[in-house]
Design a protein around this motif. Structure first.
Motif, PDB file in Angstrom:
ATOM      1  N   THR A 178      72.445  67.796  83.610  1.00 51.36           N
ATOM      2  CA  THR A 178      70.806  67.575  83.445  1.00 51.36           C
ATOM      3  C   THR A 178      70.219  68.032  82.211  1.00 51.36           C
ATOM      4  N   VAL A 206      65.894  70.579  82.622  1.00 46.47           N
ATOM      5  CA  VAL A 206      65.829  71.612  83.814  1.00 46.47           C
ATOM      6  C   VAL A 206      64.603  71.060  83.631  1.00 46.47           C
ATOM      7  N   THR A 207      63.514  70.913  84.938  1.00 46.23           N
ATOM      8  CA  THR A 207      62.300  71.187  85.132  1.00 46.23           C
ATOM      9  C   THR A 207      61.206  72.299  86.379  1.00 46.23           C
ATOM     10  N   THR A 262      61.856  75.013  90.017  1.00 41.39           N
ATOM     11  CA  THR A 262      62.891  74.594  89.345  1.00 41.39           C
ATOM     12  C   THR A 262      64.136  73.383  90.605  1.00 41.39           C
ATOM     13  N   ASN A 313      66.704  69.934  88.734  1.00 40.48           N
ATOM     14  CA  ASN A 313      67.288  69.006  88.016  1.00 40.48           C
ATOM     15  C   ASN A 313      66.941  67.812  88.591  1.00 40.48           C
ATOM     16  N   SER A 331      63.329  79.108  84.462  1.00 33.14           N
ATOM     17  CA  SER A 331      63.579  78.138  85.024  1.00 33.14           C
ATOM     18  C   SER A 331      64.469  79.320  86.960  1.00 33.14           C
ATOM     19  N   TYR A 369      71.451  71.541  81.981  1.00 33.91           N
ATOM     20  CA  TYR A 369      72.605  72.338  82.881  1.00 33.91           C
ATOM     21  C   TYR A 369      73.382  71.137  83.479  1.00 33.91           C
ATOM     22  N   TYR A 410      73.636  77.097  82.418  1.00 35.84           N
ATOM     23  CA  TYR A 410      72.702  76.515  81.336  1.00 35.84           C
ATOM     24  C   TYR A 410      73.145  75.923  79.725  1.00 35.84           C
TER      25      TYR A 410
END
Length: 304
Positions: free
Chosen positions: A21, A23-24, A39, A41, A86, A152, A157
């Motif tokens: 995915t 990462v946000t 954080t 995902n 993150s 991720y 990462y």
């Protein structure tokens, strides 16, 4: 079928981690204006009409109540150089926003500087889902920037680019292998030592693969990951790149013509299936990436 109550949570988490995915960082403000963020995902686009997205938040998170009640929130998609951001928002540091660069955006939502994309949303719907809350947001504003995303995969990462980090993270497990489907002179390069197989790296790294081929007088050019799957026969992972190769054919190698790929008698059944897919991709002029297991999985089209 296993009773859901008997599923091993740790093993289930590891299985979820097989899905790579982005990462946000999801942000909002408390009623007193204090910025909050976490954080995630678990971000997904939901709809274009109306414009909706969703993120998932653990009910045990300190900010769960804040996000559940907030009228607006923002989603910041992180770039590959924002691993520290993150980690910061995944921690319980009390002064997260004092340790990163951010800017107030639409609806006064905190937007992370340097993010690849930001979405400012109104809280459209809150769904109770087991031990998580699903926040569905209606997008009111968004912005994008150039760059590569932070990825991720299985707890690590990676940077997308050529997907080297992702492939080598998967192949580093015991019992794993890394190889390549390399186009050459109207066919595909195969290793032939009495049994046919695709070229494999001595060590499960892309550098090892290219060094091995170069040492034999070949000039490989790697394009992208062509297949990444769990191999239950070895208990590890298999990662194969797509590319081309040039040079004088060394002893122990041969070129299998494209017309013969679908019927090739390879020692490894998974590689045989891969060459069937390659032949079909070549005919269609559109290549794909495979992920799953050594026998079943899904493909994602890449384009011409």
């Amino acid at each position: 079928m296993t009773d859901p109550k008997d599923l091993d949570p740790k093993a289930l988490r590891q299985a979820f981690g097989a899905f790579a995915t982005g990462v946000t960082v999801v942000t909002t403000r408390q009623p007193d204006g204090t910025p909050r963020g976490f954080t995630a995902n678990s971000f997904t686009s939901v709809s274009l009409d109306p414009p909706l997205l969703l993120v998932c938040l653990a009910k045990t998170a300190h900010s769960a109540d804040t996000f559940a009640a907030a009228p607006h929130f923002a989603v910041n998609i992180l770039s590959e150089d924002q691993k520290a951001v993150s980690g910061l928002f995944a921690s319980r540091a009390p002064d997260k926003f004092a340790q990163c660069a951010w800017t107030p955006g639409p609806a006064d939502m905190p937007l992370i500087d340097g993010a690849l994309a930001t979405f400012t949303c109104a809280n459209h719907q809150l769904v109770d889902a087991g031990d998580h809350l699903i926040l569905i947001g209606r997008i009111h504003d968004f912005a994008t920037a150039e760059g590569q995303p932070l990825g991720y995969f299985r707890g690590n990462y990676f940077s997308v680019g050529i997907e080297k980090d992702l492939a080598e993270a998967a192949a580093a497990t015991k019992g794993s292998r890394l190889g390549a489907v390399l186009a050459c002179n109207g066919g595909v390069l195969l290793k032939d030592d009495g049994k046919l197989c695709l070229p494999l790296a001595p060590q499960p790294t892309l550098d090892s693969l290219t060094a091995s081929l170069t040492a034999q007088g070949l000039m490989p050019e790697i394009d992208f990951v062509y297949a990444a799957f769990d191999d239950r026969s070895t208990g590890g992972h298999a990662v194969y790149y797509h590319g081309t190769v040039h040079g004088t054919l060394p002893n122990g190698y041969r070129i299998l013509p494209l017309a013969d790929l679908a019927s090739a008698a390879l020692a490894n059944p998974a590689e045989a299936q891969m060459l069937c897919r390659y032949a079909e991709d070549f005919r269609n002029g559109s290549f794909s990436i495979y992920h799953g297991t050594e026998t079943t999985g899904q493909t994602r089209q890449l384009g011409a």
